[in-house]
Enzyme design. Structure first.
Site: not given
Length: 175
Positions: A30, A55, A120, A123, A146, A155
């Site tokens: 990220r 995250k 993003h 990614r 995730h 994604y």
């Protein structure tokens, strides 16, 4: 973004920008994770990067290939002799790279390359290309950090050509 768009983007990058782009698209990291990287988080010898407190406040390991390792060494030729607590990426005036600075960098790269690009999007490209080249969903989920495989599924952006080719190869009634 596809591979040719990434190549076109890299053509307008300076050495630091190239390193950042390759790092994101090669590891699926990220934007903020890249900004937070310290030199000590990167193990050049085996292409392993420790992403600290990503995250969800979870650490994880990601990997980079030889092209990204070479870009890091071009960017920081004295990599092994630097302070391990020093940020991997700094601004020209020596301050740690931050999300705003990176956002401005990608706006400039979009304009120069003629390709809209964000961290993003890179990614997502990592996810799509990884799956396209044979990575399984569970490994991809772990690399992307995730908690749910459903998040990973969102994604994935398979192109219609990829779906058509997969159907031709796997469908039982194609003759």
């Amino acid at each position: 973004m596809n591979s040719s768009q990434i190549t076109q983007l890299l053509e307008v990058c300076d050495v630091q920008e190239k390193t950042i782009v390759l790092l994101i698209v090669d590891s699926g990291s990220r934007r903020q994770e890249v900004c937070n990287l310290k030199i000590g988080d990167v193990q050049i010898e085996n292409g392993m990067i420790r992403v600290v407190l990503s995250k969800g406040n979870k650490d994880r390991i990601v990997f980079i290939g030889q092209a990204t390792i070479n870009a890091i060494l071009d960017y920081l030729p004295d990599f092994n002799y630097r302070d391990k607590e020093s940020p991997l990426f700094k601004t020209k005036n020596g301050k740690p790279f931050n999300g705003d600075r990176m956002q401005k960098m990608f706006l400039r790269l979009s304009k120069q390359s003629g390709i809209k690009v964000t961290p993003h999007m890179l990614r997502r490209s990592f996810a799509t290309l990884s799956l396209k080249f044979g990575m399984d969903m569970v490994s991809l989920q772990m690399l992307m950090g995730h908690a749910s495989i459903e998040t990973t599924r969102r994604y994935i952006q398979l192109l219609s050509d990829d779906l058509q080719n997969a159907q031709k190869m796997q469908a039982p009634l194609i003759g």
